[in-house]
Design a protein around this motif. Structure first.
Motif, PDB file in Angstrom:
ATOM      1  N   LEU A 235      46.229  44.502  44.217  1.00 34.26           N
ATOM      2  CA  LEU A 235      45.070  45.088  44.885  1.00 34.26           C
ATOM      3  C   LEU A 235      44.248  44.013  45.591  1.00 34.26           C
ATOM      4  CD1 LEU A 235      43.863  47.688  42.213  1.00 34.26           C
ATOM      5  CD2 LEU A 235      44.990  48.149  44.400  1.00 34.26           C
ATOM      6  N   LEU A 236      44.018  42.902  44.903  1.00 35.25           N
ATOM      7  CA  LEU A 236      43.250  41.814  45.514  1.00 35.25           C
ATOM      8  C   LEU A 236      44.017  41.207  46.685  1.00 35.25           C
ATOM      9  CD1 LEU A 236      41.873  40.044  42.311  1.00 35.25           C
ATOM     10  CD2 LEU A 236      40.659  41.595  43.844  1.00 35.25           C
ATOM     11  N   ILE A 252      34.681  39.744  38.334  1.00 32.69           N
ATOM     12  CA  ILE A 252      34.897  40.500  39.564  1.00 32.69           C
ATOM     13  C   ILE A 252      35.010  41.963  39.177  1.00 32.69           C
ATOM     14  CG2 ILE A 252      36.067  38.588  40.704  1.00 32.69           C
ATOM     15  CD1 ILE A 252      38.706  40.019  40.113  1.00 32.69           C
ATOM     16  N   THR A 253      34.744  42.830  40.136  1.00 33.03           N
ATOM     17  CA  THR A 253      34.763  44.265  39.887  1.00 33.03           C
ATOM     18  C   THR A 253      35.887  44.898  40.680  1.00 33.03           C
ATOM     19  OG1 THR A 253      32.369  44.274  39.560  1.00 33.03           O
ATOM     20  CG2 THR A 253      33.419  46.398  39.968  1.00 33.03           C
ATOM     21  N   VAL A 254      36.776  45.604  39.982  1.00 33.86           N
ATOM     22  CA  VAL A 254      37.882  46.308  40.615  1.00 33.86           C
ATOM     23  C   VAL A 254      37.853  47.752  40.130  1.00 33.86           C
ATOM     24  CG1 VAL A 254      40.382  46.455  40.898  1.00 33.86           C
ATOM     25  CG2 VAL A 254      39.264  44.217  40.707  1.00 33.86           C
ATOM     26  N   LEU A 260      37.173  39.620  33.800  1.00 34.59           N
ATOM     27  CA  LEU A 260      36.983  38.173  33.741  1.00 34.59           C
ATOM     28  C   LEU A 260      38.313  37.511  34.065  1.00 34.59           C
ATOM     29  CD1 LEU A 260      35.003  35.873  32.940  1.00 34.59           C
ATOM     30  CD2 LEU A 260      36.020  35.972  30.663  1.00 34.59           C
ATOM     31  N   PRO A 261      38.450  36.786  35.208  1.00 32.55           N
ATOM     32  CA  PRO A 261      39.740  36.182  35.574  1.00 32.55           C
ATOM     33  C   PRO A 261      40.025  34.923  34.757  1.00 32.55           C
ATOM     34  CG  PRO A 261      38.091  35.674  37.239  1.00 32.55           C
ATOM     35  CD  PRO A 261      37.427  36.585  36.247  1.00 32.55           C
ATOM     36  N   LEU A 277      40.858  39.948  32.260  1.00 29.73           N
ATOM     37  CA  LEU A 277      40.418  40.564  31.007  1.00 29.73           C
ATOM     38  C   LEU A 277      39.244  41.490  31.278  1.00 29.73           C
ATOM     39  CD1 LEU A 277      40.449  37.522  28.564  1.00 29.73           C
ATOM     40  CD2 LEU A 277      42.033  39.443  28.584  1.00 29.73           C
ATOM     41  N   PRO A 278      39.324  42.731  30.842  1.00 27.06           N
ATOM     42  CA  PRO A 278      38.162  43.625  31.013  1.00 27.06           C
ATOM     43  C   PRO A 278      36.991  43.137  30.135  1.00 27.06           C
ATOM     44  CG  PRO A 278      39.855  44.686  29.678  1.00 27.06           C
ATOM     45  CD  PRO A 278      40.466  43.407  30.191  1.00 27.06           C
TER      46      PRO A 278
END
Length: 577
Positions: A235-236, A252-254, A260-261, A277-278
């Protein structure tokens, strides 16, 4: 604001404010620590997986060189290096190739297959002829073109579905190399090692990450090798974002979810790993702590409020009770008392207040009794008072008659009697100078000397400095009268009565002494204990003692010293003011 809400507010501020601050600081510290631990654990685990995958791929790179070291395999490759002349492989070639490739794949369950494709398109595999095609057109697939472009270098091929395997569609990632003749570097074919995706899954089995975590392994070109969880990386990438430019630990928000990358970029390896990680997983444990902290704070707050109410009631109840009793005292109700339930400062305050009310009641009773006695005295004086003008006129008339008849002694007695009556009936003043009291006593003595015909002698020795002393009125004459009337036995009026005065630093003394019959000691004691029940001279002494107490206080005293047969000495002690 009254005292009660002030105490409650102060109590709550002292307890709840530090407690809430402590709870918030503890929660923030725990959340930060948990986030750090989760991040570092993920970095460590992913780094280890990344290292294992790259180590295995490196081993496959080395494995891809082995055909060039086998003469038989190299001969077969050379025999089939003409792309324009192709023929079906012979049985010996199949057996030699199968034996060689089976040796390479022996005990490697993670491999999907090892294949050698010659330049004429013949395909040899460790899987055997029933499971693969025998010929493969040159440049039919992207991976073939990539291997050709590698020009002899071992390459990592991204995940793809090999078309040469029959009866099964599966995805693999591969290591491929163009095989070149060691003597002239002429291309002889290519080797392709297919690796099962289950190999990476087996490495991730023991990794305890969130079920919602997104894990993506990519090659040096950014093509995906393995992917599990939500496809965040594609997606990114589709949005044109470069994941390598993402700042670690910056969420980041998806699709409305914060991630959390965690990125492991190992420049020495072929595979890189990107994990998202959510954040709700990271803060999940801290959420429990937050709920527990909030619940604990609410429970403690409720207990603190109850304690504040109890403390406020215990502190303010005596104060409000004191205020109510004082309000009643302002209305003149001094008989109310405070309850003394404690021994602390408030209990001592109640004791002091009750004692003060008791003293006020006693003082009021004394004042009330004094006023009653004064009124009684005034009434008695009025009852015994005759018309003073009639008495004065009569005495003046008698005095004129005595002078006319040259009865001068009678005239002196009448004049003295007039002065006695005038002095005694004057009720306007309670205190008189000692000089006036002595003048009154001298008039009384004048009359008594005539009556006693000189059997009793009188003497007065009072310093002139004392004669201006203010004393209660009519306290000396009753003492002279007692000495005359009760100091001698009936009909035996002889002796001496003296009046003497002196002073010291604190008191003034006036002594009346007689040389009469005296009194028994028990009589004196009875007079002191029960002055109101006396008779005769005891009544006069009791009255004088009581008047001294009422008018001058306890410092004024009437002291009696008597010895039977030797006379009596009565001393009036007056405080200096």
């Amino acid at each position: 604001m009254s005292l009660r809400p002030k105490i409650i507010l102060l109590f709550l501020s002292i307890v709840l404010v530090p407690l809430n601050l402590l709870g918030m600081i503890t929660y923030a510290y725990f959340s930060k620590t948990l986030e750090d631990q989760t991040y570092h654990y993920t970095v460590q685990v992913i780094g280890q997986v990344n290292q294992n995958v790259n180590a295995y791929i490196d081993e496959m790179h080395r494995l891809s060189l082995l055909p060039l070291y086998d003469r038989d395999i190299l001969a077969i490759l050379k025999n089939r290096s003409d792309v324009h002349h192709s023929y079906y492989p012979q049985t010996e070639e199949f057996e030699r190739m199968s034996s060689f490739l089976s040796t390479l794949s022996y005990n490697r369950q993670e491999l999907s297959g090892i294949h050698i494709i010659t330049r004429d398109g013949s395909l040899f595999s460790d899987l055997g002829s029933p499971r693969t095609v025998h010929r493969l057109a040159e440049g039919a697939s992207d991976w073939q073109e990539a291997i050709e472009a590698g020009n002899g270098a071992s390459l990592l091929l991204p995940t793809h579905s090999p078309s040469y395997i029959l009866g099964a569609e599966k995805s693999v990632f591969s290591v491929g190399r163009l095989l070149r003749d060691p003597d002239g570097f002429r291309p002889l074919g290519m080797i392709k090692v297919d690796i099962e995706l289950s190999f990476i899954e087996s490495l991730l089995e023991d990794v305890d990450l969130s079920e919602d975590a997104s894990i993506t392994m990519i090659d040096r070109n950014g093509e995906p090798i393995y992917e599990t969880g939500k496809a965040i990386y594609p997606l990114l990438k589709a949005k044109g974002e470069d994941v390598w430019q993402l700042a670690e630990r910056e969420s980041i928000t998806v699709d409305g979810v914060d991630y959390l990358p965690v990125i492991r970029n190992d420049s020495s390896g072929d595979v890189q790993t990107v994990v998202f990680l959510p954040e709700h997983h990271i803060v999940g444990a801290s959420q429990s702590l937050r709920l527990f902290t909030i619940g604990l704070m609410l429970a403690v707050s409720a207990v603190v409020i109850m304690l504040a109410l109890v403390a406020e009631r215990s502190l303010t109840k005596p104060i409000f009770e004191l205020r109510q009793v004082m309000a009643l005292a302002e209305k003149g109700e001094f008989h109310h008392r405070m309850n003394r339930n404690t021994k602390d400062e408030l209990g001592q305050l109640a004791i002091g207040f009750n004692h003060m009310m008791k003293q006020i009641n006693e003082l009021i009773a004394k004042v009330y009794q004094t006023e009653i006695r004064e009124k009684d005295a005034e009434i008695k004086a009025l009852q015994t008072q005759m018309n003073p003008h009639f008495i004065y006129n009569t005495l003046e008339h008698i005095n004129m008659m005595a002078i006319t008849k040259q009865a001068y002694e009678l005239s002196d007695m009448v004049a003295s009697l007039g002065r006695l009556i005038r002095y005694s009936i004057d009720q306007k003043t309670r205190f008189v100078p000692l000089r006036e009291e002595l003048a009154f006593v001298e008039s009384y003595i004048t009359i008594q000397q005539k009556r006693l015909e000189g059997k009793v002698t009188f003497s007065i020795a009072v310093p002139e400095a004392m004669r201006s002393l203010s004393i209660p009125k009519l306290i000396l004459q009753p003492l002279i009268e007692n000495a005359i009337e009760h100091g001698h036995q009936h009909g035996e009026w002889r002796g001496e009565i003296s009046i003497k005065g002196w002073q010291d630093d604190a008191y003034s003394y006036i002594e009346v002494r007689d040389s009469g019959q005296g009194m028994k000691q028990e009589t004196i004691e009875r007079m002191k204990e029960e002055p109101e029940r006396g008779t005769g001279n005891q009544v006069a002494l009791g009255n004088i003692s009581e008047r001294l107490l009422l008018l001058l206080g306890e410092q004024a005293q009437l002291m009696i010293d008597s010895e039977l047969g030797r006379g009596t000495k009565v001393t009036v002690r007056l405080p200096k003011t």
